[in-house]
Design a protein around this motif. Structure first.
Motif, PDB file in Angstrom:
ATOM      1  N   VAL A  47     -18.178   8.090  -6.443  1.00 26.10           N
ATOM      2  CA  VAL A  47     -16.924   7.888  -7.276  1.00 26.10           C
ATOM      3  C   VAL A  47     -16.800   6.543  -7.851  1.00 26.10           C
ATOM      4  O   VAL A  47     -16.948   5.861  -6.936  1.00 26.10           O
ATOM      5  CB  VAL A  47     -15.539   8.705  -6.980  1.00 26.10           C
ATOM      6  N   SER A  48     -16.611   6.417  -9.071  1.00 25.60           N
ATOM      7  CA  SER A  48     -16.369   5.220  -9.711  1.00 25.60           C
ATOM      8  C   SER A  48     -15.106   4.866  -9.619  1.00 25.60           C
ATOM      9  O   SER A  48     -14.094   5.646  -9.411  1.00 25.60           O
ATOM     10  CB  SER A  48     -16.896   4.893 -10.988  1.00 25.60           C
ATOM     11  N   ALA A  49     -14.476   3.750 -10.122  1.00 26.42           N
ATOM     12  CA  ALA A  49     -13.077   3.392 -10.285  1.00 26.42           C
ATOM     13  C   ALA A  49     -12.594   4.150 -11.505  1.00 26.42           C
ATOM     14  O   ALA A  49     -13.435   4.651 -12.512  1.00 26.42           O
ATOM     15  CB  ALA A  49     -12.921   1.651 -10.575  1.00 26.42           C
ATOM     16  N   MET A  50     -11.146   4.217 -11.441  1.00 29.24           N
ATOM     17  CA  MET A  50     -10.845   5.011 -12.727  1.00 29.24           C
ATOM     18  C   MET A  50     -11.096   4.050 -13.872  1.00 29.24           C
ATOM     19  O   MET A  50     -11.108   2.951 -13.790  1.00 29.24           O
ATOM     20  CB  MET A  50      -9.241   5.288 -12.485  1.00 29.24           C
ATOM     21  N   ILE A  53     -10.129   0.222 -14.827  1.00 28.23           N
ATOM     22  CA  ILE A  53      -9.694  -0.381 -13.818  1.00 28.23           C
ATOM     23  C   ILE A  53     -10.640  -1.419 -13.399  1.00 28.23           C
ATOM     24  O   ILE A  53     -10.322  -2.661 -13.141  1.00 28.23           O
ATOM     25  CB  ILE A  53      -9.371   0.413 -12.546  1.00 28.23           C
ATOM     26  N   THR A  54     -11.941  -1.575 -13.377  1.00 28.53           N
ATOM     27  CA  THR A  54     -12.589  -2.542 -13.064  1.00 28.53           C
ATOM     28  C   THR A  54     -12.487  -3.930 -13.950  1.00 28.53           C
ATOM     29  O   THR A  54     -12.241  -5.060 -13.483  1.00 28.53           O
ATOM     30  CB  THR A  54     -14.306  -2.214 -12.830  1.00 28.53           C
ATOM     31  N   ASP A  55     -12.682  -3.448 -15.332  1.00 30.19           N
ATOM     32  CA  ASP A  55     -12.308  -4.505 -16.248  1.00 30.19           C
ATOM     33  C   ASP A  55     -11.032  -5.201 -16.179  1.00 30.19           C
ATOM     34  O   ASP A  55     -10.650  -6.288 -16.168  1.00 30.19           O
ATOM     35  CB  ASP A  55     -12.211  -3.704 -17.825  1.00 30.19           C
ATOM     36  N   GLY A 140     -10.949  -1.243  -6.987  1.00 34.63           N
ATOM     37  CA  GLY A 140     -10.962  -0.186  -8.368  1.00 34.63           C
ATOM     38  C   GLY A 140     -11.448   1.209  -7.537  1.00 34.63           C
ATOM     39  O   GLY A 140     -10.896   2.423  -7.512  1.00 34.63           O
ATOM     40  N   GLU A 141     -12.865   1.025  -6.939  1.00 34.18           N
ATOM     41  CA  GLU A 141     -13.296   2.254  -6.239  1.00 34.18           C
ATOM     42  C   GLU A 141     -12.627   2.497  -4.791  1.00 34.18           C
ATOM     43  O   GLU A 141     -12.465   3.681  -4.606  1.00 34.18           O
ATOM     44  CB  GLU A 141     -14.696   1.651  -5.707  1.00 34.18           C
ATOM     45  N   ARG A 142     -12.046   1.607  -4.166  1.00 36.29           N
ATOM     46  CA  ARG A 142     -11.397   2.003  -2.920  1.00 36.29           C
ATOM     47  C   ARG A 142     -10.062   2.666  -3.358  1.00 36.29           C
ATOM     48  O   ARG A 142      -9.653   3.360  -2.390  1.00 36.29           O
ATOM     49  CB  ARG A 142     -11.114   0.372  -2.108  1.00 36.29           C
ATOM     50  N   GLY A 207     -18.828   4.278  -5.154  1.00 41.39           N
ATOM     51  CA  GLY A 207     -19.781   3.769  -5.750  1.00 41.39           C
ATOM     52  C   GLY A 207     -19.616   2.175  -5.989  1.00 41.39           C
ATOM     53  O   GLY A 207     -18.677   1.900  -5.799  1.00 41.39           O
ATOM     54  N   PHE A 208     -20.617   1.481  -6.375  1.00 37.54           N
ATOM     55  CA  PHE A 208     -20.698   0.352  -6.863  1.00 37.54           C
ATOM     56  C   PHE A 208     -20.427  -0.815  -5.695  1.00 37.54           C
ATOM     57  O   PHE A 208     -20.980  -2.183  -5.774  1.00 37.54           O
ATOM     58  CB  PHE A 208     -19.714  -0.072  -7.940  1.00 37.54           C
ATOM     59  N   ILE A 209     -19.674  -0.427  -4.742  1.00 39.02           N
ATOM     60  CA  ILE A 209     -19.347  -1.436  -3.643  1.00 39.02           C
ATOM     61  C   ILE A 209     -20.293  -1.303  -2.149  1.00 39.02           C
ATOM     62  O   ILE A 209     -20.390  -0.033  -1.869  1.00 39.02           O
ATOM     63  CB  ILE A 209     -18.074  -1.594  -3.573  1.00 39.02           C
ATOM     64  N   GLY A 221     -23.470  -4.810  -9.142  1.00 40.60           N
ATOM     65  CA  GLY A 221     -23.566  -5.059 -10.564  1.00 40.60           C
ATOM     66  C   GLY A 221     -22.605  -4.111 -11.381  1.00 40.60           C
ATOM     67  O   GLY A 221     -22.654  -2.781 -10.853  1.00 40.60           O
ATOM     68  N   ARG A 222     -22.219  -4.468 -12.667  1.00 38.37           N
ATOM     69  CA  ARG A 222     -21.270  -3.415 -13.218  1.00 38.37           C
ATOM     70  C   ARG A 222     -22.321  -1.943 -13.723  1.00 38.37           C
ATOM     71  O   ARG A 222     -23.399  -2.325 -13.849  1.00 38.37           O
ATOM     72  CB  ARG A 222     -20.837  -4.205 -14.591  1.00 38.37           C
ATOM     73  N   GLY A 223     -21.709  -1.026 -13.502  1.00 41.16           N
ATOM     74  CA  GLY A 223     -22.181   0.215 -13.653  1.00 41.16           C
ATOM     75  C   GLY A 223     -23.117   0.621 -12.457  1.00 41.16           C
ATOM     76  O   GLY A 223     -23.736   1.426 -12.496  1.00 41.16           O
ATOM     77  N   GLY A 224     -22.881   0.051 -11.365  1.00 44.78           N
ATOM     78  CA  GLY A 224     -23.715   0.187 -10.222  1.00 44.78           C
ATOM     79  C   GLY A 224     -23.221   1.433  -9.432  1.00 44.78           C
ATOM     80  O   GLY A 224     -24.104   1.749  -8.640  1.00 44.78           O
ATOM     81  N   SER A 225     -22.580   2.205  -9.732  1.00 47.28           N
ATOM     82  CA  SER A 225     -22.125   3.401  -8.969  1.00 47.28           C
ATOM     83  C   SER A 225     -23.493   4.469  -9.057  1.00 47.28           C
ATOM     84  O   SER A 225     -23.772   5.159  -8.027  1.00 47.28           O
ATOM     85  CB  SER A 225     -20.898   4.153  -9.550  1.00 47.28           C
ATOM     86  N   ASP A 226     -23.918   4.250 -10.320  1.00 44.58           N
ATOM     87  CA  ASP A 226     -25.242   5.308 -10.403  1.00 44.58           C
ATOM     88  C   ASP A 226     -26.305   4.808  -9.519  1.00 44.58           C
ATOM     89  O   ASP A 226     -27.150   5.654  -8.708  1.00 44.58           O
ATOM     90  CB  ASP A 226     -26.065   5.099 -11.639  1.00 44.58           C
TER      91      ASP A 226
END
Ligand code: ADP
Ligand code: ASP
Ligand code: MG
Length: 475
Positions: A47-50, A53-55, A140-142, A207-209, A221-226
């Motif tokens: 899962v990504s941040a809502m 939220i990252t921005d 954000g993701e946490r 994701g992402f972290i 990197g941004r968008g990194g949850s994929d």
């Protein structure tokens, strides 16, 4: 013989990744729990941040370091309350079971407090290193993972939240765009997640972290949850990675620019990688390689329209009738032209330039051939200051007489496996652009031979994109 039976029988499992818009509010989170509950195969959720939220965290951090010390505390308090109340109110709406809701609200409050302390630290020190920024963005993701896991538990699903690191993703220490340590993660991902899967627990992973070998938080990197999703798929030997987002799949161009897009039902890994690399934001470019290595299909699906088949990314390069599958536009790039007499006298100047920039994590997006005394390449605008600084100092400065920058340009990329070996396609592309009265500044053909990229003035970008889409894709 002590391996669990399901390992020996190789139970099929999939990865389901939900992006920011898919978990943008309590209503959406509940929709996501329906999709997860409706999938009967074994799975891992990423899962990504809502949404947003990252921005917002980045904005808050950048604002704090520029404030006078006298107002830091007040501003931090305001930001802390904003992030806390947004997530608490979402949790209260998304988690029906009161006991689980209470636990999650407590965990959210603890995390938000950790964020508050971190913001105070960077605010007083007026120092936001890439390491601190990764730490701040990780909230954000946490936070989102706690809410989604709570909502799943609340409907009786045995779910457990984990950070990317807890799921076994270890990276180097390149904060901001960390890369996995492949030799390690093969074992660590299996070791962390297989026991949970064997016990019938559903892992819900941020994701992402991730974290480096010293357990310091990094981001991919941004968008990194994929990318997180495809790494987990690769090492858990998943049968499919699903990327759940807010569009039906990979479209023939960016729907925010051209409304009349068509959905690509099947596309090859190589084409999808080129599309993502050159601006199709729907998937992260790094995510394709792990899936491709293990021949795992990637399916892009719409959370808001799950009946749509979506896009399937597979190995085979299926040619489409019209040869070209998609066009993209990459903004915020700069052309660097290096000219100089000294360059001709220096062997391997191109290699030296690219090694120097690579050593400083500056990515060369495109190269347009080079001659002995001339070298042109494209970089991200965010790398410009660093690049100019490196090229203007030391040995480089002696070789390069003239450093020219073209800043107001963008890359237009045309992708399609059918272009390989099709005569006259480039001519048609150039004619379409000429008909728009637009000048092409630079041209490059990708080594994969499934893309042609060219540069035009940024102000001409949308016009060219629309014209190419109309000519080659719209029926
Ligand atoms: P998520 O939050 O699910 O990760 P992203 O915002 O990262 O979603 O990516 C989805 C967005 O990508 C879409 O809403 C769309 O606006 C944009 N996009 C840009 N180019 C394309 C394309 N060629 N096909 C599909 N979507 C695209
Ligand atoms: N939340 C991160 C971002 O906004 C990662 C992601 O969404 O994939 O970039
Ligand atoms: Mg995304």
């Amino acid at each position: 013989m002590n391996q669990p039976v399901c390992r020996l029988l190789k139970v099929k499992m999939i990865i389901m990744k939900f992006g920011g818009t898919s978990v943008g509010s309590a209503k959406e989170i509940l929709r996501v729990t329906d999709l997860i509950a409706g999938e009967s195969r074994k799975k891992v959720v990423v899962v990504s941040a809502m949404a947003g939220i990252t921005d917002r965290l980045e904005e808050i951090a950048k604002n704090i370091i520029n404030l006078p010390a006298t107002v830091v505390e007040k501003e931090v308090e305001k930001s802390y309350r904003e992030i806390l109340s947004f997530h608490v109110s979402t949790a209260k709406k998304a988690i029906k079971d009161k006991k689980i809701q209470k636990e999650v609200v407590k965990e959210i409050t603890e995390l938000a407090n950790e964020l508050r302390i971190t913001l105070l630290g960077i605010g007083y020190l007026e120092d936001l290193s890439p390491k601190s920024l990764d730490y701040i963005l990780s909230f954000g993701e946490r936070l989102s993972v706690l809410i989604l896991t709570g909502a799943l538990k609340s409907r009786g699903i045995n779910a457990k939240s984990l950070t990317g690191y807890e799921a076994g993703i270890i990276t180097n220490s390149r904060f901001g765009s960390a890369r996995p340590i492949f030799k390690k993660i093969d074992k660590s991902i299996k070791k962390k997640l297989n026991p949970l899967l064997d016990k019938g627990i559903l892992p819900v992973v941020t994701g992402f972290i991730a974290a480096d070998e010293d357990a310091r938080i990094t981001t991919l990197g941004r968008g990194g949850s994929d990318f997180t999703a495809s790494l987990l798929a690769r090492y858990l030997e998943a049968e499919e990675v699903q990327i759940w987002t807010d569009v039906d799949g990979i479209l023939s161009t960016d729907p925010r620019i051209v409304p009349n897009t068509s959905l690509i039902s099947t596309i090859s890994y190589v084409e999808a990688m080129d599309l993502a690399y050159f601006g199709a934001k729907v998937i992260h470019p790094m995510m394709i390689e792990p899936a491709m290595d293990a021949n795992i299909p990637v399916r892009i699906k719409n959370t808001f329209n799950p009946k749509s088949e979506g896009t399937l990314i597979v190995r085979e390069q299926k040619e489409v009738e019209g040869i070209i599958k998609a066009v993209t536009m990459t903004r915020d790039v700069v052309i660097v032209n290096l000219k100089g007499v000294g360059m001709a006298e220096t062997p391997n100047i191109a290699a030296s330039v690219f090694t120097l920039l690579g050593d400083h994590n500056i990515n060369i997006i495109m190269i347009s051939g080079s001659s002995e005394s001339n070298l042109s390449f494209v970089i991200k605008k965010s790398d410009l200051a660093n690049t100019v600084n490196l090229l203007n100092t030391g040995f480089m400065a002696n070789c390069i007489r003239n450093l020219e920058l073209i800043e107001d340009s963008c890359i237009i990329t045309i992708v399609g496996a059918g272009m390989r070996g099709t005569k006259g396609i480039a001519a048609k592309i150039f004619q379409t652009i000429a008909d728009e009265d637009v000048n092409i500044i630079m041209i490059a053909q990708g080594s994969s031979e499934v893309n042609i990229s060219l540069m035009v003035k940024e102000s001409d970008g949308e016009k060219v994109l629309k014209a190419l889409h109309k000519r080659f894709i719209e029926k």
